[in-house]
Scaffold this active site. Structure first.
Site, short mmCIF file in Angstrom:
data_model
loop_
_atom_site.label_atom_id
_atom_site.label_comp_id
_atom_site.label_asym_id
_atom_site.label_seq_id
_atom_site.Cartn_x
_atom_site.Cartn_y
_atom_site.Cartn_z
N ASP A 92 0.71 -1.21 0.33
CA ASP A 92 -0.05 0.21 0.61
C ASP A 92 1.04 0.86 -0.17
O ASP A 92 1.39 1.55 0.94
CB ASP A 92 -1.05 -0.10 1.30
N HIS A 177 4.94 12.59 -22.39
CA HIS A 177 4.97 11.58 -23.49
C HIS A 177 5.28 11.91 -25.19
O HIS A 177 5.50 11.49 -25.61
CB HIS A 177 4.80 10.47 -23.47
N HIS A 239 1.02 18.31 -22.89
CA HIS A 239 0.98 18.24 -24.25
C HIS A 239 1.31 19.25 -25.90
O HIS A 239 2.55 19.56 -26.11
CB HIS A 239 0.63 17.05 -24.63
N LYS A 344 -8.10 10.08 -35.24
CA LYS A 344 -6.52 10.54 -34.87
C LYS A 344 -5.88 11.15 -35.25
O LYS A 344 -5.10 10.69 -36.55
CB LYS A 344 -6.05 9.07 -33.95
N1 LIG Z 1 -3.04 5.47 -18.71
C1 LIG Z 1 -2.79 6.84 -19.63
O1 LIG Z 1 -2.61 6.44 -20.67
C2 LIG Z 1 -1.66 8.43 -18.90
C3 LIG Z 1 -1.67 7.91 -17.31
N2 LIG Z 1 -0.26 9.32 -17.77
C4 LIG Z 1 -0.22 9.35 -16.16
O2 LIG Z 1 0.04 8.23 -15.61
C5 LIG Z 1 0.02 8.00 -14.21
C6 LIG Z 1 -0.84 6.54 -13.90
O3 LIG Z 1 -1.90 6.26 -14.80
P1 LIG Z 1 -2.82 5.67 -15.17
O4 LIG Z 1 -2.43 3.90 -15.17
O5 LIG Z 1 -3.35 6.14 -16.39
O6 LIG Z 1 -3.92 5.10 -13.77
P2 LIG Z 1 -4.24 3.85 -12.73
O7 LIG Z 1 -5.00 4.25 -12.07
O8 LIG Z 1 -4.91 2.85 -14.46
O9 LIG Z 1 -3.32 2.62 -11.80
C7 LIG Z 1 -2.76 3.49 -10.85
C8 LIG Z 1 -3.01 2.19 -10.08
O10 LIG Z 1 -1.88 2.53 -9.00
C9 LIG Z 1 -2.47 2.22 -8.23
N3 LIG Z 1 -2.66 2.90 -6.64
C10 LIG Z 1 -2.96 4.04 -6.57
N4 LIG Z 1 -3.02 4.19 -5.26
C11 LIG Z 1 -2.71 3.23 -4.43
C12 LIG Z 1 -1.67 2.94 -3.21
N5 LIG Z 1 -2.78 3.87 -2.43
N6 LIG Z 1 -1.43 1.92 -3.35
C13 LIG Z 1 -1.40 0.84 -4.10
N7 LIG Z 1 -1.00 1.18 -5.79
C14 LIG Z 1 -2.04 1.99 -5.76
C15 LIG Z 1 -3.41 1.76 -8.82
O11 LIG Z 1 -4.00 0.55 -8.57
P3 LIG Z 1 -5.60 -0.28 -8.11
O12 LIG Z 1 -5.69 -0.26 -9.16
O13 LIG Z 1 -5.15 -1.26 -6.78
O14 LIG Z 1 -6.40 1.13 -7.45
C16 LIG Z 1 -3.27 1.62 -9.86
O15 LIG Z 1 -3.37 0.40 -10.20
C17 LIG Z 1 -0.84 8.78 -13.61
O16 LIG Z 1 -0.33 9.85 -13.29
C18 LIG Z 1 -1.65 9.45 -15.25
O17 LIG Z 1 -2.00 11.11 -15.22
C19 LIG Z 1 0.19 9.63 -18.02
C20 LIG Z 1 -0.21 9.77 -19.80
C21 LIG Z 1 -1.49 8.58 -19.83
O1 LIG Z 2 -1.52 12.45 -21.82
C1 LIG Z 2 -2.57 11.48 -22.22
O2 LIG Z 2 -2.39 11.43 -23.45
C2 LIG Z 2 -3.49 10.59 -24.76
C3 LIG Z 2 -2.61 10.45 -26.04
O3 LIG Z 2 -1.65 10.60 -25.89
P1 LIG Z 2 -1.62 9.71 -27.87
O4 LIG Z 2 -0.46 9.91 -27.21
O5 LIG Z 2 -2.07 9.03 -27.62
O6 LIG Z 2 -1.83 10.95 -28.44
C4 LIG Z 2 -4.65 10.99 -23.95
O7 LIG Z 2 -5.67 10.39 -24.41
C5 LIG Z 2 -5.02 10.55 -22.52
O8 LIG Z 2 -6.02 11.68 -22.26
C6 LIG Z 2 -4.02 11.91 -22.17
O9 LIG Z 2 -3.78 11.66 -20.12
#
Ligand SMILES: NC(=O)C1=CN([C@@H]2O[C@H](COP(=O)(O)OP(=O)(O)OC[C@H]3O[C@@H](n4cnc5c(N)ncnc54)[C@H](OP(=O)(O)O)[C@@H]3O)[C@@H](O)[C@H]2O)C=CC1
Ligand SMILES: O=C1O[C@H](COP(=O)(O)O)[C@@H](O)[C@H](O)[C@H]1O
EC number: 1.1.1.49
Length: 491
Positions: A92, A177, A239, A344
């Site tokens: 956690d 990214h 971005h 896209k």
């Molecule tokens: N997904 C994307 O395409 C993008 C994401 N981001 C950034 O990347 C980061 C991650 O995003 P994303 O993967 O989408 O988020 P998710 O919510 O899918 O993943 C976050 C993970 O962190 C875990 N988590 C959160 N709190 C805790 C805790 N206290 N202890 C243990 N585990 C924890 C969650 O676990 P659980 O599942 O158990 O809650 C989950 O698996 C964010 O900052 C987001 O803004 C940036 C660009 C694009």
């Molecule tokens: O950071 C983010 O980017 C994606 C778009 O990324 P791309 O590389 O597929 O253009 C966006 O969908 C998402 O909401 C945002 O958090």
């Protein structure tokens, strides 16, 4: 920016079962491994709160790779080698108990550790404090954090302070990214290696600039996150402003990280603040309603899973802004980004000014301006639109616009274009920060977005509706046509 071999590291990946990790990070790491770009004894520790063991974790990663890596590139020996690098720790993140297991995992290991926080920014501070308190960090540990950092300037300062208590700026890698995309790096080469462009890059030669980042996807099950953020915080604050910086910045004195970042900061500081009047005239917020994309019906934003039907969060923003300095005074930068658009498409279009004296058919006068089209996705490439004589005896001196075209896939057919995360992970492992965002960049970007958000609130500006599958609210087209221009949609 040397291309030495990649050092061995231990990568501790927080949020190891989240969307970003499963969709992007393992895929990128696998490709690096396959291309011989991971240190031979590099290891990866996945950290998440699910109660599973290392074997189940390896299975989950393998499933993710099967889904996201092209079958032809999923080679058995490489896959086995990559999977063997993985280990898992249930934790956690919010409490310090259990963090000491990280040091045990690293016992007797000399190589440096990189900590990747693929978790919401709201828990970056807890993780950094707990890593410190548990003695998991040393003088070499690097940290990678994702965008958006915070919700506004104030919250981003708090988060950056908390990260900064555990790590010096020289070991903090803030990911955007878009900076890892191949064409974005080519933009740096194009601008600063080619005098042809270097000498034309100013308000004397350029009439306006467009940056479009259109997404076909909606919010992909991320209502909880997205509804608090909206498209301005999710895409523009990071971005689009980073792309704008790379277009608008002055040449850095060298390619060192700080030389580049100093120039980007100057651009962010020079962004013209909005006033109540310009917000009403030059900014359009939108929210998608049900529509269709590629012939399939898709729900509106307010019908997405988990939606609050009262939400006024924007899923689209278009705006006209300006960089108030000698190079760019009077040159509008038109930005637009939205979800559920027809395709896209991420591209930057530099519109050059017309010749001062025009000698061809007056009916073709509107054609007579060169455009440089920098396409980030779907296909990556750069095209310079020039005018030539239309072929044939019967055409006289008719002009025809056509591209001088560099399509990276066909120009370099043998090389696979790496995903942004591959490039960025590699740079972290090599300790190079030029593709990462410095704290002051994040904060100046927030400062500019905050005043826009305040202005929206003061004007009580609800989003305009647009059907999914369209290019956004009609007002976004009117915004640019009022200047006698249009969004460029050909290639
Ligand atoms: N997904 C994307 O395409 C993008 C994401 N981001 C950034 O990347 C980061 C991650 O995003 P994303 O993967 O989408 O988020 P998710 O919510 O899918 O993943 C976050 C993970 O962190 C875990 N988590 C959160 N709190 C805790 C805790 N206290 N202890 C243990 N585990 C924890 C969650 O676990 P659980 O599942 O158990 O809650 C989950 O698996 C964010 O900052 C987001 O803004 C940036 C660009 C694009
Ligand atoms: O950071 C983010 O980017 C994606 C778009 O990324 P791309 O590389 O597929 O253009 C966006 O969908 C998402 O909401 C945002 O958090």
């Amino acid at each position: 920016m040397t291309q030495d071999t990649t050092p061995d590291i231990d990568l501790a990946l927080f949020g190891a079962l989240g969307d970003l990790a499963l969709r992007k990070l393992y895929t990128a790491l696998y490709h690096l491994d396959r291309d011989g770009l991971l240190g031979a004894s590099t290891r990866i520790l996945g950290l998440a709160r699910q109660d599973i063991d290392a074997e189940a974790f390896r299975q989950r990663v393998q499933q993710a790779l099967k889904k996201h890596v092209k079958t032809a590139l999923l080679e058995k020996t490489c896959l086995e080698r990559f999977i063997a690098r993985l280990d898992y720790l249930q934790l956690d993140f919010a409490t310090v108990e259990g963090y000491d297991a990280i040091a045990r995992w690293r016992k007797d290991v000399e190589r440096p550790m990189t900590v990747y926080l693929a978790v919401p920014a709201s828990i970056y501070g807890d993780i950094c404090r707990n890593l410190s308190a548990s003695g998991s960090l040393d003088e070499q540990t690097r940290v990678v954090v994702e965008k958006p950092i915070g919700y506004d300037l104030e919250s981003s300062r708090q988060i950056n302070d908390a990260i900064g208590e555990a790590f010096p700026e020289s070991r903090i890698y803030r990911i955007d990214h878009y900076l890892g995309k191949e064409t974005v790096q080519n933009l740096i080469a194009l601008r600063f290696a080619n005098p042809l462009f270097g000498n034309q890059w100013n308000q004397n030669q350029i009439s306006h600039v467009e940056i479009t980042v259109a997404e076909q996807v909606g919010i992909e099950g991320r209502w909880g996150y997205f509804d608090k953020a909206g498209q301005l915080r999710d895409m523009v604050q990071n971005h689009l402003l980073q792309l704008l910086c790379l277009i608008a910045m002055d040449p850095p004195s060298n390619l060192d990280a700080d030389a580049i970042r100093d120039e980007k900061v100057k651009v962010l500081k020079a962004l013209k603040p909005f006033t109540q009047e310009t917000i009403g005239r030059d900014v359009v917020r939108g929210q998608y309603i049900a529509g269709s994309i590629n012939g399939e019906s898709v729900p509106g934003y307010l019908e997405e899973e988990g939606a609050n039907t009262e939400s006024r969060t924007e899923t689209f923003v278009a705006m006209k802004t300006e960089v108030s300095n000698w190079r760019w005074a009077g040159v509008p930068f038109y930005l637009r980004t939205g979800k559920r658009m027809p395709e896209k498409l991420s591209q930057i279009v530099i519109h050059f000014r017309q010749q001062p004296h025009y000698i061809f058919d007056p009916d073709q006068r509107d054609l007579a301006a060169n455009k440089l089209i920098i396409r980030l996705q779907p296909e990556e490439g750069i095209a310079l639109q020039v005018l030539t004589k239309d072929g044939g005896l019967d055409k006289g001196m008719r002009l025809r616009p056509g591209p001088l075209h560099l399509d990276f896939n066909s120009a370099f057919p043998k090389s696979r274009i790496p995903d942004a995360y591959e490039r960025l992970l590699l740079e972290v492992m090599k300790g190079q920060q030029y593709l990462f965002v410095r704290r002051d960049e994040v904060e100046y970007a927030w400062r500019w977005c905050d005043q826009l958000i305040e202005g929206w609130k003061a004007r009580d500006m609800p989003p305009r509706r647009y059907p999914a599958g369209s290019w956004g609210p009609v007002a976004s087209i009117a915004m640019i046509t009022q200047d006698g221009r249009s969004w460029y949609e050909d290639y």
